[in-house]
Every structure is written in structure tokens, then in C-alpha cells.
Scaffold this active site. Structure first.
Site, PDB file in Angstrom:
ATOM      1  N   ARG A  53      13.110  40.800 -66.097  1.00 25.12           N
ATOM      2  CA  ARG A  53      11.785  40.805 -65.466  1.00 25.12           C
ATOM      3  C   ARG A  53      11.139  42.180 -65.569  1.00 25.12           C
ATOM      4  O   ARG A  53       9.928  42.296 -65.714  1.00 25.12           O
ATOM      5  CB  ARG A  53      11.909  40.340 -64.005  1.00 25.12           C
ATOM      6  N   HIS A  73      21.429  36.888 -55.767  1.00 26.71           N
ATOM      7  CA  HIS A  73      20.536  37.389 -56.816  1.00 26.71           C
ATOM      8  C   HIS A  73      19.729  36.202 -57.339  1.00 26.71           C
ATOM      9  O   HIS A  73      20.285  35.124 -57.542  1.00 26.71           O
ATOM     10  CB  HIS A  73      21.389  37.993 -57.936  1.00 26.71           C
TER      11      HIS A  73
END
Ligand SMILES: Cc1cc2nc3c(=O)[nH]c(=O)nc-3n(C[C@H](O)[C@H](O)[C@H](O)COP(=O)(O)OP(=O)(O)OC[C@H]3O[C@@H](n4cnc5c(N)ncnc54)[C@H](O)[C@@H]3O)c2cc1C
Length: 603
Positions: free
Chosen positions: A256, A236
Site C-alpha cells: 500500500r 494485520h
């Protein structure tokens, strides 16, 4: 003969995360007598850590969404190595599984008109993730657990399965020990569902919990099942990098999704530098458009921070390697900048990302509403696992099923965020249903007492060695080695060194010793987990050596490009007749024409 507590079930579910609970509920509803075994306390499975949300094309936030777009996104994200039938079932059935969860009592965040709210995530064309702030996993586990405890399910918690049992070719049950007292338990069962999660603890930097020692992968492999796609480990892009004690803890992609941006030490937003060709049409080419997308402007394309995880992770590594990283070897993730755009930014961040706010405040003394976070890649998920039939989830061993992270196929070379939680529900439910049907067709299996005795003797060996090495030391060396040699960037010479090193580590593992008695003895637990970590590490390394190209979660520095000929098969690993590890290539069946058309229409 060793002493066991003996239990009999039609269906034994190993694992009480989202997949295991959903499978157990379905099996109990189907009339099976069900046993549910888990290593930790009920309610503490790894799923509880899931943050950002569950992907399902409910089309509540953007009416253009539907199963076809979700299917195409999942296949593109997986670089077309996915089992397309699983991707089809997943995209079609996820909305019903989410609504069903809501009917069971899950309280999702809401749109102003009261429907389930959905958020943006990497690789998903439209906002698709149903969520509960950034604590979605907790709500899913709470809901499933509340529901499950009212079903006729026998729960055996804090019990670790060390081996599956077989009657000839078919599955006959499993053998484990209770962690508290160290007593062995024998479970006879017509069908066994593995729902044991992933393997992240094979690496030193990981977002995964202590349970992630690849037990289910190793149990299946040792029982003769085929594993596939094990070279695809997801790193990740955003784990914490500082302070060292918290390195690897996840920073959800939801940051995000809510408008967070990635910048290097020069303050430059580097994600615009390299947008892959197959995502160019869908990706914003300027900051202003990216921001509008995160705020729900349907005419805008998504910002490059929301490209797939494999790509974002490598972009971060590039900045670090080329000397543009943050002080502690990551880059900066900044959500505080939205203060320039929203008058209520501070409250908004705290409401949408409460766990992230507390995580940074408490662990790193950073106020994310005011300062950027330092982040870098962390081992997060394994796309590979037990090869299963798409519809039923049965493996190549009759009576052995797998669902959730331990299963393989849905995600291909790279998983999209949010697609795991929906995977758990869709295929957990299917595994429960088909395992019950299978179990109903079988006579009771014969459990071989000698087989069980031998397993117990093997499990107790570490107590018999007086002067052996500590299992923690071997585990630590394994994790460090895997991180360095089979991590985010791989090379043939390094993978070969890893395989050599694994030989030595395996030898060392046969000599580890533990002191004390069997009652809650973490050293003993680690000695047993270590066997599984070694098995899965070797499978990952061998599969990584075989794939001489870069695709999805697998990046080879010596073969940095994608090779189309490698897009036609999955790499599978199984145990040979003499116990040797066999690696081969399994062609991907030709996709149905109607599905091909969906992919073309959504390019
Ligand atoms: C921090 C974090 C955030 C995440 N956020 C998201 C997200 O927002 N959306 C998303 O889709 N995915 C997310 N993921 C991924 C997702 O949470 C996992 O892939 C998923 O929860 C796995 O569920 P599972 O049911 O397969 O296994 P788990 O929930 O891990 O459950 C495994 C079960 O198996 C048991 N078990 C294991 N070995 C044994 C054994 N030998 N004997 C007996 N029992 C055993 C364990 O005790 C446990 O009960 C996240 C992952 C992490 C680490």
C-alpha cells in the site's frame, strides 16, 4: 537430583531476534559475560521475516520529519494508552540506532544522493521507513548476527527455556533443554533479559512463525512479573487468504505504501467510505491526491489505505460481512493498477516488492504486476507484554528485563508498522545496558536445586502418560477457539465462552502424552509450548473482558465506541498469591506538558 549442563553468566539473554541480539551486543560491550539462548538456529528468529522497514525520523526523504512528529504519530496510533516516556525515547533514539546499524554493515535502499531511502507506511505522517526492498528483517538479523558473533557472547542455540529461576524475590537464571538431544541446561545469571517475541500462535490465522507461542510472556507471568495491554492483539489487515495452506501469511503494508489500493468485489475503493475524525486532516479525500502522496508529492495527503492497521482491518471485515468480499473471504489488494500511471510499473513492483512478487507467484500462481491479490486480516503482533520501566526495561521482578515484542508500553492500543523494528533496537540496547549495570551491582544468586528438579520433573511428565491425548490436537482446538471467540471482533458472551473452554483445554493439556524419546521430539516440544499458549490465551481473554469499549486492536461488538474513561488506564494482569490470575487497572501517569504540546502541534 536431575542432571544439568550448568552455565553461569552475568547477563542471560533469552531470544536472538533483533531485540535479543542488540541487547547481547550492548551487554558484551559493557563488559558483562553474556549468554544468548534461542529456540531456533541463530539467524532464524522471527525478526528475519520482517518486510516493510524500520521507522526512524531520519528526514532523508522528507525534511519536515523529526522525532516530535514520530512521537505524535506513535501516540495517536496507540490511542494514547502508550507509555509516553517510551514513545519519546523511541522517537528520539531510533535514528541513531538505524545509523549505527548502517555502520555495522546494513545495506539499506538508497536515495539518488546516497542516503538511506525511506518509504510510506500506515499512520506515519511522512515517509519514514528505512528498508531493504521488502526484506528488511533479513538485513537487520544478518547485520546484528555478523556483529554479535565477533563479540564475547556464548550462544546456546536450539535451546528452549521452560522456566525462570528465582532467588527469593530476585531473578537467579533460567532452566531449559536443548532441542536436539533433550538434555537440560541450567543458566545461573544475575540478570535475565527476555527477548522472546510474541504470541501469534495462540490463533489459527497468523503471520507469525512457529516460535511465537508466548513463552516469554508466560515465563514472566509465572515468575511474578506484571503484564499489561494484553487485550491489544494486532490483526494485520493484509494476510493471504488463498489457497488455504498459506492463509495468514503476511502481505506487507509496503504494497500500500507503494500505491496499492483495496477494492471490494464490486471494484469499489471502499477505504474512502469511513475516515476516522482524528485522521481526517491527514487523509486524502480523492484517489488522485492519494496517488500523488505515494509518489512523494509533499502537498498531498496520504491515501486511506494507509490509515492505521486496526482501522483498515475492520474496514475489510465490514466488506466481507456485508457480502462485498472476494471469493475466498477477503478483499482485493491491487498494485497492478499502477501500470496505468507508470511506464515501468512491472519492473518497479518487482524491485520494490520482490518477496511479494515471488510469494504470490509461487504460492498462489498470481502475478501481482498484472492481477490483484486476495487479502484479509491475520494475527500479526501483540502490543501487550511485560510491563517495564521505560528507561531501563526492568520488569516488576528485580533482575528481569524485557525488550522487543515481549515488552509492552511503546505501542499502546495499536502499533504502527515499522515501529517494531525500531523498538527492538532502541529498547534492546537499553535493556542490555541497564541489565549489565544491574548485574554488576549484585552478588551471585543462589540457585535452588529443588526448584530446578521440580521444573525438570514437570517438563518430563508427558512421557509418563501412556494413553493421553495428542498435544497437537489440544493446540489446534485452542487456536481455533481463540480465533473464533477472542479474535478480531469480540463480545462478552463469546469471551466468557472462551474462558470456559480454556478451563477444559487446560485440563486436557495436563493429560497429553508423547511417545518416543527426548531427542528432537516435536510432540514433546509442542506439549511444553502448549502450557505457554494456554497461559497467554487466558491473559488475553481476561484483559479483553475487562475492557468494555473498542480501541485500537481491541474491538468489542457489544461496546463498539471508544469510552474516554478507558483512556486513563492500562489493564494489567499478574499472578496472585494462590496462583490465581488477577486483573486490575493501572492509571496512566500524567504526560509532561512539553510532550502534550507536541501532540497538540501535530494534530
Ligand atoms: C511477516 C512479518 C513481517 C513483519 N514486518 C515488519 C516490518 O516491516 N517492520 C516492523 O517494524 N515490524 C515487522 N514485523 C514485526 C516484527 O518483525 C516483530 O515484532 C519483531 O521482529 C520481533 O522481534 P523480537 O526481537 O522481539 O523477537 P523475535 O525476532 O521473534 O525473536 C524471538 C527470539 O526468542 C527466541 N525464543 C522464544 N521463546 C524462547 C524460549 N522459550 N527459549 C529460548 N528462546 C526463545 C526465539 O527463538 C527467537 O530467537 C513483522 C512481522 C511479521 C510476522
Amino acid at each position: 537430583m536431575a542432571e544439568f549442563q550448568r552455565h553461569e553468566h552475568d547477563v542471560l539473554v533469552i531470544g536472538a531476534g533483533g531485540a535479543g541480539l542488540r541487547a547481547a551486543i550492548e551487554a558484551a560491550n559493557g563488559g558483562a559475560s553474556v549468554g544468548l539462548v534461542c529456540k531456533s538456529l541463530l539467524g532464524k528468529a522471527h525478526t528475519v521475516m520482517a518486510e516493510g522497514g524500520i521507522a526512524a525520523a531520519l528526514a532523508n526523504t522528507d525534511e519536515r520529519d523529526n522525532w516530535k512528529v514520530h512521537f505524535a504519530d506513535t501516540m495517536r496510533g496507540g490511542q494514547y494508552l502508550n507509555n509516553w516516556r517510551m514513545a519519546e525515547l523511541h522517537a528520539k533514539e531510533a535514528p541513531d540506532r538505524v545509523k549505527e546499524l548502517e555502520a555495522m554493515g546494513a545495506v539499506f535502499d538508497r536515495t539518488p544522493d546516497g542516503r538511506i531511502l525511506q518509504r510510506n507506511f500506515g499512520g506515519h505522517k511522512y515517509p519514514r521507513l528505512a528498508h531493504v526492498g521488502d526484506r528488511t528483517g533479513l538485513e537487520i538479523i544478518r547485520t546484528l548476527q555478523d556483529f554479535a558473533v565477533h563479540q564475547p557472547i556464548d550462544v546456546h542455540m536450539e535451546c528452549t527455556i521452560v522456566s525462570l529461576l528465582k532467588d527469593g524475590n530476585r531473578i537467579a537464571g533460567a532452566l531449559g533443554y536443548d532441542r536436539e538431544r533433550g538434555r537440560f541446561k541450567l543458566f545461573a545469571a544475575n540478570a535475565v533479559i527476555l527477548a522472546t517475541g510474541g504470541i501469534g500462535r495462540a490463533f489459527s490465522v497468523t503471520s507469525n512463525s512457529w516460535e511465537y507461542t508466548g513463552d516469554g510472556h508466560a515465563l514472566a507471568y509465572n515468575a511474578g512479573a506484571t503484564l499489561q495491554d494484553m487485550e491489544f492483539v494486532q490483526f494485520h489487515p493484509t494476510g493471504m487468504v488463498w489457497p488455504p495452506s498459506v492463509r495468514g501469511i503476511l502481505v506487507t503494508e509496503g504494497v500500500r505504501g507503494e500505491g496499492g489500493i483495496l477494492v471490494n468485489r464490486e471494484g469499489r475503493r471502499f477505504m474512502f467510505d469511513d475516515i476516522p475524525e482524528n485522521y481526517r486532516n491527514q487523509t486524502a479525500d480523492n484517489e488522485e491526491e492519494g496517488w500523488r502522496y505515494t509518489q512523494g508529492d509533499k502537498s498531498a495527503r496520504r491515501p486511506p489505505e494507509l490509515l492505521t492497521r486496526d482501522h483498515v482491518a475492520r474496514a475489510i471485515m465490514k466488506e466481507v460481512r456485508e457480502g462485498r468480499g472476494s471469493p475466498h473471504g477477503g478483499v482485493f489488494l491491487d498494485i497492478s493498477w499502477i501500470g496505468a500511471k507508470l511506464s515501468n510499473a512491472e519492473d518497479h513492483i518487482k524491485k520494490k516488492l520482490p518477496s511479494m512478487y515471488h510469494q504470490f507467484k509461487q504460492l498462489a500462481d498470481i502475478d501481482i504486476t498484472k492481477e490483484p491479490m486476495e487479502v484479509g486480516p491475520t494475527t500479526h503482533y501483540v502490543m501487550g507484554g511485560v510491563r517495564v520501566d521505560a528507561d531501563t526495561q526492568m520488569s516488576s521482578v528485580p533482575g528481569l528485563f524485557a525488550a522487543g515484542e515481549v515488552g509492552a508500553g511503546l505501542h499502546g492500543a495499536n502499533r504502527l508498522g515499522g515501529n517494531s523494528l525500531s523498538d527492538l533496537l532502541v529498547f534492546g540496547m537499553r535493556a542490555g545496558k541497564y541489565a549489565t549495570e544491574y548485574a554488576g551491582r549484585q552478588s551471585k544468586p543462589r540457585v535452588d536445586a529443588n526448584q530446578a528438579d521440580a521444573i525438570v520433573r514437570g517438563a518430563l511428565e508427558p512421557f509418563e502418560r501412556a494413553e493421553g491425548e495428542s498435544p497437537y490436537k489440544v493446540e489446534h482446538d485452542l487456536q481455533t477457539m481463540m480465533q473464533e471467540l477472542v479474535g478480531i471482533v469480540r463480545r462478552e458472551d463469546e469471551i466468557r465462552r472462551a474462558l470456559d473452554s480454556l478451563k477444559t483445554l487446560k485440563q486436557r493439556a495436563t493429560q497429553v502424552s508423547v511417545t518416543g524419546n527426548r531427542e528432537y521430539n516435536p510432540g514433546w516440544h509442542t506439549a511444553l509450548d502448549l502450557q505457554n499458549l494456554l497461559t497467554v490465551s487466558e491473559i488475553v481473554a481476561r484483559a479483553a473482558l475487562e475492557r468494555k469499549e473498542s480501541r485500537g486492536g481491541h474491538f468489542r461488538d457489544d461496546f463498539p465506541e471508544k469510552d474516554p474513561s478507558y483512556g486513563k488506564f492500562n489493564i494489567v494482569v499478574r499472578r496472585g498469591p494462590n496462583g490465581e490470575m488477577q486483573v486490575s487497572r493501572e492509571p496512566i501517569p500524567e504526560m509532561r506538558d512539553d510532550l502534550k504540546r507536541i501532540i497538540e502541534e501535530n494534530k
